[in-house]
Design an enzyme around this catalytic site. Structure first.
Site, mmCIF file in Angstrom:
data_model
loop_
_atom_site.group_PDB
_atom_site.id
_atom_site.type_symbol
_atom_site.label_atom_id
_atom_site.label_comp_id
_atom_site.label_asym_id
_atom_site.label_seq_id
_atom_site.Cartn_x
_atom_site.Cartn_y
_atom_site.Cartn_z
ATOM 1 C CB SER A 119 -0.944 -0.004 1.198
ATOM 2 O OG SER A 119 -0.250 -0.359 2.356
ATOM 3 C CG HIS A 140 -2.551 -0.368 -3.465
ATOM 4 N ND1 HIS A 140 -2.687 0.948 -3.127
ATOM 5 C CD2 HIS A 140 -2.866 -1.071 -2.342
ATOM 6 C CE1 HIS A 140 -3.064 1.042 -1.870
ATOM 7 N NE2 HIS A 140 -3.178 -0.171 -1.375
ATOM 8 C CD GLU A 152 -2.591 3.958 -5.839
ATOM 9 O OE1 GLU A 152 -2.429 3.219 -4.853
ATOM 10 O OE2 GLU A 152 -2.538 5.190 -5.772
ATOM 11 C CG ASN A 190 -2.620 4.206 1.442
ATOM 12 O OD1 ASN A 190 -3.702 4.441 1.976
ATOM 13 N ND2 ASN A 190 -2.258 2.993 1.074
HETATM 14 N N1 CAA Z 1 -15.981 -8.382 1.869
HETATM 15 C C1 CAA Z 1 -16.841 -8.562 0.857
HETATM 16 N N2 CAA Z 1 -17.952 -7.813 0.694
HETATM 17 C C2 CAA Z 1 -18.203 -6.875 1.612
HETATM 18 C C3 CAA Z 1 -17.359 -6.647 2.715
HETATM 19 C C4 CAA Z 1 -16.205 -7.448 2.821
HETATM 20 N N3 CAA Z 1 -15.321 -7.303 3.804
HETATM 21 N N4 CAA Z 1 -17.873 -5.642 3.444
HETATM 22 C C5 CAA Z 1 -19.012 -5.249 2.840
HETATM 23 N N5 CAA Z 1 -19.201 -5.985 1.743
HETATM 24 C C6 CAA Z 1 -20.293 -5.856 0.785
HETATM 25 C C7 CAA Z 1 -21.600 -6.207 1.432
HETATM 26 O O1 CAA Z 1 -21.859 -7.584 1.334
HETATM 27 C C8 CAA Z 1 -22.579 -5.407 0.618
HETATM 28 O O2 CAA Z 1 -22.840 -6.098 -0.576
HETATM 29 P P1 CAA Z 1 -24.290 -6.099 -1.210
HETATM 30 O O3 CAA Z 1 -24.438 -4.765 -1.847
HETATM 31 O O4 CAA Z 1 -24.166 -7.216 -2.155
HETATM 32 O O5 CAA Z 1 -25.233 -6.326 -0.091
HETATM 33 C C9 CAA Z 1 -21.816 -4.159 0.225
HETATM 34 O O6 CAA Z 1 -20.432 -4.472 0.421
HETATM 35 C C10 CAA Z 1 -22.195 -2.989 1.093
HETATM 36 O O7 CAA Z 1 -22.023 -3.393 2.433
HETATM 37 P P2 CAA Z 1 -22.945 -2.962 3.652
HETATM 38 O O8 CAA Z 1 -24.324 -2.672 3.143
HETATM 39 O O9 CAA Z 1 -22.789 -3.946 4.743
HETATM 40 O O10 CAA Z 1 -22.295 -1.680 4.246
HETATM 41 P P3 CAA Z 1 -21.908 -0.314 3.565
HETATM 42 O O11 CAA Z 1 -22.939 0.154 2.613
HETATM 43 O O12 CAA Z 1 -21.495 0.545 4.678
HETATM 44 O O13 CAA Z 1 -20.614 -0.656 2.680
HETATM 45 C C11 CAA Z 1 -18.278 -0.600 2.538
HETATM 46 C C12 CAA Z 1 -19.479 -1.195 3.241
HETATM 47 C C13 CAA Z 1 -18.297 -0.991 1.051
HETATM 48 C C14 CAA Z 1 -17.057 -1.161 3.199
HETATM 49 C C15 CAA Z 1 -18.372 0.961 2.640
HETATM 50 O O14 CAA Z 1 -18.541 1.326 3.995
HETATM 51 C C16 CAA Z 1 -17.165 1.678 2.109
HETATM 52 O O15 CAA Z 1 -17.056 1.896 0.911
HETATM 53 N N6 CAA Z 1 -16.262 2.071 3.008
HETATM 54 C C17 CAA Z 1 -15.002 2.707 2.634
HETATM 55 C C18 CAA Z 1 -14.056 1.683 2.106
HETATM 56 C C19 CAA Z 1 -12.744 2.270 1.731
HETATM 57 O O16 CAA Z 1 -12.500 3.466 1.783
HETATM 58 N N7 CAA Z 1 -11.831 1.394 1.340
HETATM 59 C C20 CAA Z 1 -10.488 1.765 1.027
HETATM 60 C C21 CAA Z 1 -9.663 1.571 2.265
HETATM 61 S S1 CAA Z 1 -8.043 2.092 1.995
HETATM 62 C C22 CAA Z 1 -7.319 0.792 1.251
HETATM 63 O O17 CAA Z 1 -7.817 -0.284 1.125
HETATM 64 C C23 CAA Z 1 -5.962 1.082 0.766
HETATM 65 C C24 CAA Z 1 -4.898 0.861 1.691
HETATM 66 O O18 CAA Z 1 -3.798 0.609 1.206
HETATM 67 C C25 CAA Z 1 -4.979 1.014 3.144
#
Ligand code: CAA
Length: 283
Positions: A119, A140, A152, A190
């Site tokens: 990352s 990424h 990415e 990031n």
């Molecule tokens: N694995 C698989 N599917 C998942 C999941 C997981 N861990 N968590 C949630 N989902 C799916 C759910 O099953 C749901 O699918 P359906 O539409 O089929 O029902 C969908 O995602 C939406 O989930 P929820 O309704 O439970 O909850 P939500 O609407 O709050 O969405 C989320 C959850 C997609 C995680 C949303 O909160 C989100 O987009 N959060 C931000 C995520 C983000 O910013 N990610 C980047 C992080 S930084 C990174 O990864 C880079 C790094 O290097 C650190």
């Protein structure tokens, strides 16, 4: 270059997600980790996710069975002798990654691409641990991998054009949107995200507002799906600290200095969702 078989090194949160999307897209995937239990844990997460897809009518039982059949459990890096690409998603630590890449370089066939899901760590430095820097690239994925569209793609100094194009094509086959970036600390994702999270932690540390209020401001005011403190818990506070340190060291600028409260939580073992406690508590 045609990719048919994949090895994912690391069966944790990111590795299992990457293996899931690769197996669903039809690639044969070796999911590798140090111990059977770790691989089994990753496979269980995948199976649970696929079951949910079937329940939601987005996938048939046959498609699920095919995806599961594409998964091969592995605890031996020598399995890399059978693959066209390795995607490394192990611990975010340069020494660990260099050791894995050096070992893979000695095992994998000449044509095999060695990709890292790092990352923030420099791809060019990881590539230097191998004799094939032109075949080393950053791939990424974002968490949760099955949901997030972005991949990415990071070009190291020596990454070949054909390798870049192969990875770009593969990302599209996985249903993702590839975005090309160059090799600088934190890349784009990031470098922009982590200072925001770090600043949110400073606002908590300085008593500007409660954790709930800080998250609410970003959620309702900026339409972020999660507030920054919830997101930090979700990513892992150890990962957030490691990335901030990489930015701080890489640019030498005080604006990337990790918040002392973030260090304190990590020292306490409060790493977020995965340990049941971070800024919030989890069952
Ligand atoms: N694995 C698989 N599917 C998942 C999941 C997981 N861990 N968590 C949630 N989902 C799916 C759910 O099953 C749901 O699918 P359906 O539409 O089929 O029902 C969908 O995602 C939406 O989930 P929820 O309704 O439970 O909850 P939500 O609407 O709050 O969405 C989320 C959850 C997609 C995680 C949303 O909160 C989100 O987009 N959060 C931000 C995520 C983000 O910013 N990610 C980047 C992080 S930084 C990174 O990864 C880079 C790094 O290097 C650190």
């Amino acid at each position: 270059m045609v990719i048919k078989t994949v090895m994912v090194v690391g069966a944790g949160q990111m590795g299992s997600g990457i293996a899931q999307v690769c197996a669903t897209a039809g690639y044969k995937v070796f999911l590798n980790d140090l111990k059977d239990e770790l691989v089994a844990k990753g496979c269980n997460i995948i199976e649970k996710n696929l079951n949910r897809q079937v329940e939601k009518g987005r996938m048939t039982e046959i498609e699920k069975a095919n995806a599961i059949e594409n998964l091969i459990r592995s605890t031996d890096l020598n399995d890399a002798e059978n693959v066209d690409i390795v995607i490394e998603a192990a611990t975010e630590n340069m020494d660990v990654k260099k050791a894995i890449f050096a070992k893979l370089d000695g095992i994998a066939p000449e044509h095999t691409i060695l990709a890292s899901n790092t990352s923030s760590l420099p791809i060019t430095e990881i590539a230097a641990a191998t004799s094939r820097p032109e075949k080393v690239i950053g791939m990424h994925f974002m968490n949760p991998v099955p949901v997030m569209k972005l991949v990415e793609i990071i070009r190291g100094l020596a990454t070949g054009d054909e390798v870049y194009e192969t990875i770009e094509r593969m990302a599209k086959v996985l249903g993702k949107v590839p975005v090309e970036v160059n090799d600088f600390p934190g890349f784009v994702s990031n470098r922009v995200l982590m200072p925001m999270i770090n600043e949110a932690i400073y606002t908590l540390y300085e008593g500007v507002a409660t954790k709930e209020a800080i998250d609410e401001v970003l959620k309702l005011g900026m339409n972020h799906p999660m507030g920054p403190l919830t997101l930090a818990d979700f990513i892992g506070l150890d990962t957030c600290l490691y990335i901030m340190e990489t930015l701080h060291e890489g640019f030498g600028d005080d604006k990337y200095r990790p918040c002392p409260l973030l260090r304190k939580y990590v020292k306490a073992g409060w790493l977020g969702k995965k340990t049941g406690r971070g800024f919030y508590t989890y069952d």
